[in-house]
Every structure is written in structure tokens, then in C-alpha cells.
Enzyme design. Sequence first.
Site, PDB file in Angstrom:
ATOM      1  N   ASP A  67       7.867 -16.566 -15.634  1.00 13.91           N
ATOM      2  CA  ASP A  67       7.835 -18.020 -15.581  1.00 13.91           C
ATOM      3  C   ASP A  67       6.513 -18.603 -16.061  1.00 13.91           C
ATOM      4  O   ASP A  67       5.507 -17.891 -16.168  1.00 13.91           O
ATOM      5  CB  ASP A  67       8.134 -18.521 -14.151  1.00 13.91           C
ATOM      6  CG  ASP A  67       7.589 -17.578 -13.082  1.00 13.91           C
ATOM      7  OD1 ASP A  67       6.516 -16.987 -13.308  1.00 13.91           O
ATOM      8  OD2 ASP A  67       8.240 -17.435 -12.040  1.00 13.91           O
ATOM      9  N   ASN A 137      11.107 -18.205   0.653  1.00 10.44           N
ATOM     10  CA  ASN A 137      12.480 -18.715   0.772  1.00 10.44           C
ATOM     11  C   ASN A 137      13.479 -17.835   0.014  1.00 10.44           C
ATOM     12  O   ASN A 137      14.616 -18.223  -0.202  1.00 10.44           O
ATOM     13  CB  ASN A 137      12.560 -20.161   0.268  1.00 10.44           C
ATOM     14  CG  ASN A 137      12.194 -20.285  -1.211  1.00 10.44           C
ATOM     15  OD1 ASN A 137      11.936 -19.272  -1.878  1.00 10.44           O
ATOM     16  ND2 ASN A 137      12.169 -21.497  -1.729  1.00 10.44           N
ATOM     17  N   HIS A 139      13.089 -16.775  -3.155  1.00 10.94           N
ATOM     18  CA  HIS A 139      13.167 -16.948  -4.614  1.00 10.94           C
ATOM     19  C   HIS A 139      12.637 -15.722  -5.356  1.00 10.94           C
ATOM     20  O   HIS A 139      11.778 -14.995  -4.864  1.00 10.94           O
ATOM     21  CB  HIS A 139      12.491 -18.244  -5.084  1.00 10.94           C
ATOM     22  CG  HIS A 139      10.997 -18.272  -5.042  1.00 10.94           C
ATOM     23  ND1 HIS A 139      10.273 -19.358  -4.600  1.00 10.94           N
ATOM     24  CD2 HIS A 139      10.054 -17.350  -5.406  1.00 10.94           C
ATOM     25  CE1 HIS A 139       8.987 -19.104  -4.700  1.00 10.94           C
ATOM     26  NE2 HIS A 139       8.828 -17.883  -5.186  1.00 10.94           N
ATOM     27  N   GLU A 144      14.868 -20.960  -7.162  1.00  6.98           N
ATOM     28  CA  GLU A 144      14.827 -21.403  -5.768  1.00  6.98           C
ATOM     29  C   GLU A 144      16.241 -21.342  -5.179  1.00  6.98           C
ATOM     30  O   GLU A 144      17.218 -21.203  -5.923  1.00  6.98           O
ATOM     31  CB  GLU A 144      14.290 -22.843  -5.711  1.00  6.98           C
ATOM     32  CG  GLU A 144      12.891 -23.021  -6.301  1.00  6.98           C
ATOM     33  CD  GLU A 144      11.769 -22.504  -5.394  1.00  6.98           C
ATOM     34  OE1 GLU A 144      12.014 -21.632  -4.530  1.00  6.98           O
ATOM     35  OE2 GLU A 144      10.620 -22.976  -5.569  1.00  6.98           O
TER      36      GLU A 144
HETATM   37  C1  F6R Z   1       5.629 -15.526 -10.021  1.00  5.08           C
HETATM   38  C2  F6R Z   1       6.969 -15.598  -9.466  1.00  5.08           C
HETATM   39  C3  F6R Z   1       7.225 -15.863  -8.017  1.00  5.08           C
HETATM   40  C4  F6R Z   1       6.307 -15.068  -7.078  1.00  5.08           C
HETATM   41  C5  F6R Z   1       6.599 -15.447  -5.631  1.00  5.08           C
HETATM   42  C6  F6R Z   1       5.706 -14.711  -4.662  1.00  5.08           C
HETATM   43  O1  F6R Z   1       5.685 -15.253 -11.401  1.00  5.08           O
HETATM   44  O2  F6R Z   1       7.872 -15.452 -10.206  1.00  5.08           O
HETATM   45  O3  F6R Z   1       8.563 -15.556  -7.734  1.00  5.08           O
HETATM   46  O4  F6R Z   1       6.521 -13.705  -7.277  1.00  5.08           O
HETATM   47  O5  F6R Z   1       6.431 -16.825  -5.460  1.00  5.08           O
HETATM   48  O6  F6R Z   1       4.389 -15.152  -4.846  1.00  5.08           O
HETATM   49  P1  F6R Z   1       3.167 -14.402  -4.135  1.00  5.08           P
HETATM   50  O7  F6R Z   1       3.100 -13.063  -4.738  1.00  5.08           O
HETATM   51  O8  F6R Z   1       1.973 -15.250  -4.488  1.00  5.08           O
HETATM   52  O9  F6R Z   1       3.472 -14.381  -2.695  1.00  5.08           O
END
Ligand code: F6R
Length: 262
Positions: A67, A137, A139, A144
Site C-alpha cells: 500500500d 481490527n 486488516h 479494513e
Molecule cells: C502496512 C500494512 C498494514 C500493517 C498493519 C500493522 O503496509 O499493510 O496492514 O501491516 O497496519 O501495522 P503495524 O505493524 O505497525 O502494527
Amino acid sequence: MDVLIVDDAESVASRGFAFTRRCLDQKSDAVLGLATGGTPLALYALLVAAYDRGELTFDKVRSFNLDEYLGLSPDHPQSYSAYMQRELFGRIDIQSRNAQLPVCEDPEDVDEVCFDYEKQIIGAGGIDLQILGLGENGHIGFNEPASSLASRTRLKTLARGTLEANARFFHAGETQPVTAITMGIQTILDAREIVLMASGANKAAAVAGMIEGPVSAFCPASALQLHPSVTAIVDQDAASQLKLKGFYEWIALQNDRLGRSV
Ligand code: F6R
């Protein structure tokens, strides 16, 4: 889904590193799917250290990140392009043309960027190993809750909780984008192999939903149950709400005994 429960975040990274190294050892021109956020930082440090020791080369590797924020230029310090440059790409020998993110600075170009990203992934032969983190959550990428399980790369609005969790990466007064282009859930499921890493008690509910919950858009990561080759590497805290924790540990023990562990 294979579930590997390890002691702590450091062990999550070292097991994630072992999977990545195996992929690169088997295929020097592998296509990697990469994540940002806090979780993969330790993995990237291990990849850089292995490169510095001359144990790994990324010269022929291609990569596609999950992303990128809409409207941030790649040189904006909080863009995921800048993060990847800082943490990995700028510290290894990957060729910059081979390291892709779904960058879109002009909202008018969103559809074209998303379509083109999917085309590029297919053109590269598909993703061999997709690295994932996990949102509180449930994702994956920025898919989401309520994201279509059949979704492909597109623009998504981030949940309030996701924005709050990621606010730590932005300085006071800096504008935090609320939309991002993300690979879809189906795009992720198209990868040949998937490794998801999660650590910390704040991920425990999402880990339980992903592994033991129903397959549901309510917990996007539960879609990984539909993939034949997924390993969830989680630490003790993140595993704390799993009902069958002892069973997963038992299986991992048997795999260790049979020499089948990565
Ligand atoms: C980032 C992404 C998100 C993160 C997720 C967990 O490229 O795709 O899905 O992997 O938000 O984030 P952290 O690792 O900061 O807890």
C-alpha cells in the site's frame, strides 16, 4: 494455516527472516510482496544485515508493496516509499525499477494506478512470497473490515483506529492522509506463499479472528484461511486469545522433530 507461536517480537522477525531467506535461496529472481508499519522493521534489519554479510543479494529480486498513501509524493518522509527506501531498498542492492509501490499523487489517476499495479504484478509472474502485518481490527494491507474478500488494488478510506495507530509515524502538525491505495484481498490471496507476522497483546483479538474465526469481511485477515500456503508467526502475547494454542504448539513441535520447520 500453519501457526508458529514464538516467544517475542524478535523471534517473530527471525522466523519471518528464515521464510524470506528460503524464498530467495530457492529463487534468486523472486517476487516479494512487502509491508510497512512497525512489524516488519526488525525483519528488514535482518535482511540488511544478511546482505551486508554477503549472504543475500536482491539484484534480481522484484518487490511490490501492499500500500501507499494517496497524495504523498515518494520523497515525503511519511510516505511508504520513503519508509521502504530508509529501511530496506536504500540499504540493499535491489534495482530501484524493480521495487514498486502503488504511488498516486493525483486523485484523478487512482483508477489507472490501481489497474496498472495489478498488471505489473501479473507481468512479473505473480508474487512468490507475501509478507503481511496485521491491523488491530483484522486488516491486511489497508483492507479494513467490510472490504470485499474478492477485492483487487483500489483506493480505501482508513478506519479511525488505523489512523490513530499510525499517527505515531507522523510529526505534530503533519497532515496524515486518510486514504490509501492498497492491494485487494484477492490480490494478496493470489500470492504463492504468505507469511503474516504479529506481536503484542493489542493484536490478540485480530489473531484469534484470523485463525479461528469465521471467514468474514468483518475480519479481513480471516480470508487467509482460504489460502493453501499461509504461515502466521505470532508471539505469546498475540497468541493469547487462541483457543487451540496448545494444538498449534504441538503441531510445530512435531514439525521440528520431523525436520519440516523453516
Ligand atoms: C502496512 C500494512 C498494514 C500493517 C498493519 C500493522 O503496509 O499493510 O496492514 O501491516 O497496519 O501495522 P503495524 O505493524 O505497525 O502494527
